[in-house]
Design a protein around this motif. Sequence first.
Motif, PDB file in Angstrom:
ATOM      1  N   VAL A  22      -2.895   4.369  -3.315  1.00 43.21           N
ATOM      2  CA  VAL A  22      -2.874   3.326  -4.453  1.00 43.21           C
ATOM      3  C   VAL A  22      -1.667   1.613  -3.926  1.00 43.21           C
ATOM      4  O   VAL A  22      -1.140   1.852  -2.925  1.00 43.21           O
ATOM      5  N   TYR A  23      -2.291   0.725  -4.571  1.00 43.89           N
ATOM      6  CA  TYR A  23      -2.245  -0.332  -3.798  1.00 43.89           C
ATOM      7  C   TYR A  23      -1.885  -1.378  -4.755  1.00 43.89           C
ATOM      8  O   TYR A  23      -2.066  -1.100  -6.692  1.00 43.89           O
ATOM      9  N   PHE A  24       0.390  -1.576  -4.539  1.00 40.77           N
ATOM     10  CA  PHE A  24       0.457  -2.458  -5.656  1.00 40.77           C
ATOM     11  C   PHE A  24       0.613  -3.956  -5.439  1.00 40.77           C
ATOM     12  O   PHE A  24       1.672  -4.337  -4.317  1.00 40.77           O
ATOM     13  N   CYS A  25       0.937  -4.982  -6.299  1.00 40.56           N
ATOM     14  CA  CYS A  25       0.918  -5.735  -6.600  1.00 40.56           C
ATOM     15  C   CYS A  25       2.387  -5.792  -6.871  1.00 40.56           C
ATOM     16  O   CYS A  25       3.177  -5.842  -7.569  1.00 40.56           O
ATOM     17  N   LYS A  72       0.741  -1.152   0.041  1.00 38.69           N
ATOM     18  CA  LYS A  72       0.038   0.120  -0.033  1.00 38.69           C
ATOM     19  C   LYS A  72       0.918   1.477  -0.129  1.00 38.69           C
ATOM     20  O   LYS A  72       1.955   1.702   1.350  1.00 38.69           O
ATOM     21  N   GLN A  73       0.353   2.461  -1.259  1.00 42.67           N
ATOM     22  CA  GLN A  73       1.409   3.293  -0.651  1.00 42.67           C
ATOM     23  C   GLN A  73       0.581   5.094  -0.794  1.00 42.67           C
ATOM     24  O   GLN A  73      -0.609   4.770  -1.415  1.00 42.67           O
ATOM     25  N   ASP A  74       1.000   4.851   0.703  1.00 45.36           N
ATOM     26  CA  ASP A  74      -0.204   6.277   1.055  1.00 45.36           C
ATOM     27  C   ASP A  74       0.563   7.539   0.317  1.00 45.36           C
ATOM     28  O   ASP A  74       0.979   7.684  -0.613  1.00 45.36           O
ATOM     29  N   SER A  75      -0.962   8.944   0.628  1.00 46.37           N
ATOM     30  CA  SER A  75      -0.831  10.080   0.121  1.00 46.37           C
ATOM     31  C   SER A  75       0.063  10.525   0.145  1.00 46.37           C
ATOM     32  O   SER A  75       0.458  11.431  -0.578  1.00 46.37           O
TER      33      SER A  75
END
Lengths: 114, 114
Positions: free
Chosen positions: A88-91, A36-39
């Motif tokens: 933003v959610y990164f796999c 998870k990438q926060d603001s």
Amino acid sequence: DTAVSQTPKYLVTQMGNDKSIKCEQNLGHDTMYWYKQDSKKFLKIMFSYNNKELIINETVPNRFSPKSPDKAHLNLHINSLELGDSAVYFCASSPQTELVETQYFGPGTRLLVL
Amino acid sequence: AQSVSQHNHHVILSEAASLELGCNYSYGGTVNLFWYVQYPGQHLQLLLKYFSGDPLVKGIKGFEAEFIKSKFSFNLRKPSVQWSDTAEYFCAVNAWSGNTPLVFGKGTRLSVIA
């Protein structure tokens, strides 16, 4: 061909809804991750799956549930979405070897909860 | 627990200037070290990685990094930046054994101006 793909790319939804994000990798890797990438652009691990088995579950609310139907897919289901889930959610994926393997990231899914 | 510190939040350079981005990590054991880059609107891409051997590692696009074990540092360098290097740069570590999730620093935003 895209190595790690995610759908959807953008997701806008209301608080309280349930949504899923899909991830697929065609690299034959054994291990997959959700970050998870926060603001503030801070990236943090959420889950890690190795051959369909959950091996790490960091302090993530149980509203988030990863599902891996096979080793090429790791989906993320989120129940009762909250404003703070906007991120933003990164796999990512990597092979399972004894070497130091690079993690390959997907393009990200930008989730906005209104 | 592992942690990563990136001291520079935002760096602004003119084209052709030299770049050095700081990264320090905290971990009791042996680690693998990575630098990832995220261009605007894109996913994370690996610039370079270190796990053993020569502490000076060369990566793509003219980047290099030096592992200094005594300082727990893995600073990223480039002798002459270009406008296209404008991006967010992330330092990351994971434990030496196996495929463990990456622990990221908070990132450094690099803006290169003409």
